[in-house]
Design a protein around this motif. Structure first.
Motif, PDB file in Angstrom:
ATOM      1  N   ARG A 608       0.744  -0.854   0.052  1.00  0.00           N
ATOM      2  CA  ARG A 608       0.769   0.095   0.000  1.00  0.00           C
ATOM      3  C   ARG A 608       0.979   1.013  -0.316  1.00  0.00           C
ATOM      4  N   PRO A 609       1.073   1.464  -0.953  1.00  0.00           N
ATOM      5  CA  PRO A 609       1.436   2.827  -1.554  1.00  0.00           C
ATOM      6  C   PRO A 609       2.411   3.708  -0.010  1.00  0.00           C
ATOM      7  N   ASP A 610       3.135   4.179   0.125  1.00  0.00           N
ATOM      8  CA  ASP A 610       2.611   5.193   1.897  1.00  0.00           C
ATOM      9  C   ASP A 610       3.787   6.062   2.028  1.00  0.00           C
ATOM     10  N   PRO A 611       4.167   7.148   0.796  1.00  0.00           N
ATOM     11  CA  PRO A 611       6.043   7.515   1.088  1.00  0.00           C
ATOM     12  C   PRO A 611       6.073   8.147   2.664  1.00  0.00           C
ATOM     13  N   ALA A 612       4.921   8.425   2.942  1.00  0.00           N
ATOM     14  CA  ALA A 612       4.913   9.124   4.685  1.00  0.00           C
ATOM     15  C   ALA A 612       5.468   8.542   5.450  1.00  0.00           C
ATOM     16  N   LEU A 613       4.957   6.732   4.973  1.00  0.00           N
ATOM     17  CA  LEU A 613       5.608   5.864   6.229  1.00  0.00           C
ATOM     18  C   LEU A 613       6.872   5.656   6.272  1.00  0.00           C
ATOM     19  N   LEU A 614       7.227   5.565   4.663  1.00  0.00           N
ATOM     20  CA  LEU A 614       9.001   5.536   4.852  1.00  0.00           C
ATOM     21  C   LEU A 614       9.957   6.518   5.628  1.00  0.00           C
ATOM     22  N   SER A 615       9.370   8.009   5.401  1.00  0.00           N
ATOM     23  CA  SER A 615       9.587   9.415   5.853  1.00  0.00           C
ATOM     24  C   SER A 615      10.043   8.710   7.776  1.00  0.00           C
ATOM     25  N   LEU A 616       8.476   8.506   8.180  1.00  0.00           N
ATOM     26  CA  LEU A 616       9.159   8.043   9.800  1.00  0.00           C
ATOM     27  C   LEU A 616       9.291   6.894   9.914  1.00  0.00           C
ATOM     28  N   SER A 617       9.301   6.042   9.494  1.00  0.00           N
ATOM     29  CA  SER A 617      10.611   5.349   9.831  1.00  0.00           C
ATOM     30  C   SER A 617      12.108   5.202   9.708  1.00  0.00           C
ATOM     31  N   GLN A 618      12.339   6.234   8.998  1.00  0.00           N
ATOM     32  CA  GLN A 618      14.141   6.341   9.056  1.00  0.00           C
ATOM     33  C   GLN A 618      14.063   7.746  10.098  1.00  0.00           C
ATOM     34  N   ARG A 619      13.089   8.917  10.122  1.00  0.00           N
ATOM     35  CA  ARG A 619      13.680   9.136  11.423  1.00  0.00           C
ATOM     36  C   ARG A 619      13.570   8.570  12.561  1.00  0.00           C
ATOM     37  N   PHE A 620      12.511   7.380  12.558  1.00  0.00           N
ATOM     38  CA  PHE A 620      12.548   6.882  13.525  1.00  0.00           C
ATOM     39  C   PHE A 620      13.592   6.414  14.278  1.00  0.00           C
ATOM     40  N   VAL A 621      14.390   5.572  13.528  1.00  0.00           N
ATOM     41  CA  VAL A 621      15.579   4.990  13.184  1.00  0.00           C
ATOM     42  C   VAL A 621      16.396   5.706  13.521  1.00  0.00           C
ATOM     43  N   GLN A 622      17.018   7.270  12.784  1.00  0.00           N
ATOM     44  CA  GLN A 622      17.684   8.050  13.266  1.00  0.00           C
ATOM     45  C   GLN A 622      18.001   8.358  14.787  1.00  0.00           C
ATOM     46  N   ALA A 623      16.616   8.629  14.911  1.00  0.00           N
ATOM     47  CA  ALA A 623      15.959   9.243  16.361  1.00  0.00           C
ATOM     48  C   ALA A 623      16.700   7.888  17.456  1.00  0.00           C
ATOM     49  N   ARG A 624      15.782   6.776  17.480  1.00  0.00           N
ATOM     50  CA  ARG A 624      16.312   5.603  18.549  1.00  0.00           C
ATOM     51  C   ARG A 624      17.223   5.142  18.293  1.00  0.00           C
ATOM     52  N   TYR A 625      18.529   4.179  16.988  1.00  0.00           N
ATOM     53  CA  TYR A 625      19.601   4.078  17.015  1.00  0.00           C
ATOM     54  C   TYR A 625      20.800   4.454  16.494  1.00  0.00           C
ATOM     55  N   ALA A 626      20.547   5.618  16.002  1.00  0.00           N
ATOM     56  CA  ALA A 626      21.546   6.346  15.342  1.00  0.00           C
ATOM     57  C   ALA A 626      22.458   7.422  16.684  1.00  0.00           C
ATOM     58  N   GLY A 627      21.408   7.550  17.368  1.00  0.00           N
ATOM     59  CA  GLY A 627      22.359   8.623  18.107  1.00  0.00           C
ATOM     60  C   GLY A 627      21.769   9.939  17.616  1.00  0.00           C
ATOM     61  N   THR A 628      21.264  10.355  16.959  1.00  0.00           N
ATOM     62  CA  THR A 628      20.829  11.918  16.962  1.00  0.00           C
ATOM     63  C   THR A 628      19.901  12.542  18.312  1.00  0.00           C
ATOM     64  N   THR A 629      20.445  13.470  17.911  1.00  0.00           N
ATOM     65  CA  THR A 629      19.095  14.082  19.203  1.00  0.00           C
ATOM     66  C   THR A 629      17.501  13.740  18.127  1.00  0.00           C
ATOM     67  N   LEU A 630      16.716  14.028  19.136  1.00  0.00           N
ATOM     68  CA  LEU A 630      15.660  13.852  18.815  1.00  0.00           C
ATOM     69  C   LEU A 630      14.423  14.804  18.586  1.00  0.00           C
ATOM     70  N   ASP A 631      14.865  14.657  17.242  1.00  0.00           N
ATOM     71  CA  ASP A 631      13.320  15.840  17.122  1.00  0.00           C
ATOM     72  C   ASP A 631      11.676  16.272  17.674  1.00  0.00           C
ATOM     73  N   PRO A 632      12.184  17.186  18.445  1.00  0.00           N
ATOM     74  CA  PRO A 632      10.388  16.805  18.590  1.00  0.00           C
ATOM     75  C   PRO A 632       9.178  17.111  18.332  1.00  0.00           C
ATOM     76  N   SER A 633       9.115  17.640  16.941  1.00  0.00           N
ATOM     77  CA  SER A 633       7.978  16.767  16.229  1.00  0.00           C
ATOM     78  C   SER A 633       8.123  15.709  15.509  1.00  0.00           C
ATOM     79  N   LEU A 634       8.808  14.505  15.932  1.00  0.00           N
ATOM     80  CA  LEU A 634       8.856  13.464  15.258  1.00  0.00           C
ATOM     81  C   LEU A 634       7.730  12.587  15.926  1.00  0.00           C
ATOM     82  N   VAL A 635       7.144  12.588  17.084  1.00  0.00           N
ATOM     83  CA  VAL A 635       6.525  12.122  18.384  1.00  0.00           C
ATOM     84  C   VAL A 635       5.089  12.343  17.947  1.00  0.00           C
TER      85      VAL A 635
END
Length: 649
Positions: A608-635
């Protein structure tokens, strides 16, 4: 061996511990005798102040213990009971802060202090005690959190955050507590008895002796609350009958014990008939009251030969009784010879002037007993005054009252009137109880205070039987000099302010009655009728147990799930990600257990084409596992995102 430095209490932790201990002790101190409670409060304050500087020497602590034990003995005597046990607990807690040095001491003090508010419920179950106990428990939880932070050498969180954490804990346990209160099967009778109170609560007694009634009449706390179903008796009919006293030794009137076990005589009833409910405050006695005359005794009570109502068990808690009464027109059974002798009996060689006057009235009235009664009332109207300021009685107390003082209160009037009637050959007795009552402005019920306690007389008249006579009520209004209301309102208080305080008192009593109705009067009978609105008249114990187990099991399961989920998802980012995943699962696109966030997002995108989900998953992985600063807007974006409406392939 000295304590580790990190285990020594800081000044802030000490203040929180002492505050929590003080809040725990407060509800118990308020229920002890005022002087004793004040002494314990002072000792607790002095101990806390001195112990903060240095360890109190053993002899000083021993001296304080002995002083408080002496105070308990002075106020309560040597008889053990609930009051004595609670007073000993308060005394020990007042000195417990003398040992406050380490985190372990602080936890010990808090655990010990929490016994105080719970023991206060042995003495009172009112809303004030409940509020103070809840405040003490909340304060103890906050303090324990702070002690844990201090032990872990972590910075103490803000008070607001601690309050939210404690609030979540309370909300988590509240459903189970309510289920236990409403559904846990209650016994009709206690499984075990509590020891008697060392200091009895004021109540009507089986004795009436000089000046003892002032203690009861000076108490303006409620004795009972009455709700009428239908007609309300007129003021002259609101006499609430209690113990009937027939034995007199010249000073003290006492109940005839044999009358407690005899059946009441038959009477013909008059109109009207009153239907009412009494909520009777605890007195630790067995004596109840009812309007003249109760038709029958409710379950758990019995009527004696004098139509006095007694409970089969001590009234140690709030009780509720449904009654019906109507006045007696005539007693059908005449007095027996032995009853007549008892009701004319007087101690010899006492009150000769009263005997002489009664003999004169009998000679002048002949056989007309009613004329003698009316003559005595006319004498009261013309010559007597009402006052609480009376002289101590002497040997011939009735003579002194009738011929010298001619002023007193209900105890003097009723006792002297009955002695006068007996000397005139008219059987008479003293009846004690309550008179009057005040209607609550905010609820359709009447309040009788302990200070409404009253004593009046009954005389036996031919063709009628027992007739109530209240000589106190015959006093002319202009000769009422000193009343309880006058003493309570002494000081020239502003009338408007007085009225506002009266309204506040009535509102407070209305709230207390609501608490009594909702909580304290919820007994086994009301529990068995819990489902009556659903058409189930009565729940059997087995049914109650099954319902309780079902609801309690559900509550415990919910608590376990919430606690486990909270442990897993303390991170708001992870919590928002899982919530979004559950929204996709409802469309058949749940993430597999071994599937990474990126793989899952790509699989969903292929179906089910969902580009927004792909973007959110990338941002989630960066914030959760890459140690980057959490963007308050992500939550926020994760919380707002919804699955796309595109068709699955």
């Amino acid at each position: 061996m000295t304590e580790h430095a990190s285990h020594i209490l800081s000044a802030e932790a000490r203040r929180w511990t002492l505050l929590s201990a003080a809040l725990s002790l407060l509800p118990l101190l308020l229920l002890l005798p005022p002087l004793l409670g004040g002494v314990f409060a002072v000792v607790a304050l002095i101990t806390a102040l001195l112990a903060g500087q240095r360890v109190l020497p053993g002899p000083v602590r021993l001296l304080l213990v002995l002083g408080m034990l002496a105070g308990i003995y002075w106020q309560m005597g040597a008889r053990p009971g609930r009051d004595t046990g609670c007073a000993l607990l308060a005394a020990m807690l007042a000195l417990k802060s003398s040992e406050l040095r380490t985190l372990r001491d602080a936890r010990s003090l808090l655990g010990f202090a929490l016994f105080a508010p719970f023991s206060a419920f042995l003495l009172d179950q009112g809303p004030t005690t409940m509020v103070l106990a809840v405040l003490a428990a909340l304060s103890a939880l906050i303090t324990l959190q702070r002690l844990a932070q201090a032990e872990g050498e972590a910075p103490s969180p803000a008070l607001g955050g601690q309050l939210r954490g404690v609030g979540r804990l309370v909300a988590l346990g509240l459903p189970l507590a309510l289920i236990a209160f409403w559904l846990f099967p209650r016994l009709s009778e206690p499984l075990w008895g509590l020891p008697d109170r060392a200091v009895g609560k004021p109540g009507l007694s089986d004795r009436m002796e000089p000046d003892r009634w002032l203690d009861l009449m000076a108490d303006d706390t409620p004795a009972m609350r009455v709700t009428f179903n239908g007609a309300i008796p007129a003021p002259e009919q609101r006499y609430w009958r209690g113990p009937v006293l027939t034995r007199f030794d010249g000073r003290v009137w006492e109940l005839d014990r044999q009358a407690q076990y005899a059946e009441p005589p038959q009477v013909t009833r008059g109109a009207p008939r009153w239907d009412y409910q009494i909520d009777y405050e605890p007195t630790d006695r067995r004596q109840l009251v009812a309007l003249d005359l109760p038709l029958q005794a409710p379950d758990g009570t019995h009527l004696d030969a004098n139509y006095s109502l007694r409970s089969n068990a001590p009234l140690a808690a709030l009780t509720r009784w449904r009654l019906q009464s109507s006045p007696a027109e005539r007693y059908l059974q005449p007095l027996s010879d032995s009853q007549r002798r008892q009701l004319l009996a007087l101690p010899p060689d006492l009150n000769p002037r009263t005997a002489a006057l009664a003999g004169q009235w009998r000679r002048e009235a002949g056989s007309n007993d009613a004329a003698i009664v009316n003559r005595a009332l006319d004498w009261v109207r013309s010559s007597f005054a009402y006052t609480l300021d009376t002289e101590p009685p002497g040997r011939d107390s009735v003579d002194e009252f009738l011929f010298d003082q001619q002023a007193g209160y209900c105890q003097h009037f009723s006792s002297s009137f009955v002695v006068l009637m007996r000397n005139a050959g008219i059987p008479a007795r003293v009846v004690t109880g309550f008179a009057g009552g005040q209607r609550n402005l905010y609820g359709d019920y009447w309040v009788l205070r302990r200070m409404d306690a009253h004593a009046w007389a009954e005389v036996w008249l031919p063709q009628r039987g027992w007739v109530r006579v209240d000589p106190t009520a015959a006093v002319a209004p202009e000769r009422i000099y000193d009343t309880l209301e006058d003493r309570l309102n002494a000081g020239g208080a502003d009338v408007t302010l007085e009225g506002r305080w009266a309204q506040l008192g009535q509102m407070t009593d209305y709230l207390r009655r609501g608490w009594n109705d909702l909580v304290l009067s919820f007994d086994a009978t009301r529990q068995q009728q819990l489902l009556r609105p659903l058409g189930i008249d009565r729940l059997e114990p087995a049914q109650l147990a099954a319902i309780f187990i079902a609801f309690a099991g559900g509550a415990l399961g919910w608590m376990a799930w919430v606690l486990a989920r909270g442990e897993r998802e303390r991170d708001p980012l992870l919590r928002a990600w899982h919530r979004m995943g559950r929204r996709y699962a409802r469309h058949g696109l749940a993430r597999e257990p071994a599937e990474t966030a990126t793989d899952w997002a790509q699989r969903v995108h292929h179906q089910r084409p969902d580009p927004a989900l792909l973007s959110l998953s990338q941002r989630f992985v960066q914030a959760r596992y890459a140690g980057t600063t959490l963007d308050p807007s992500l939550v926020r974006d994760l919380q707002r995102h919804r699955p796309s409406t595109g068709a699955s392939s």
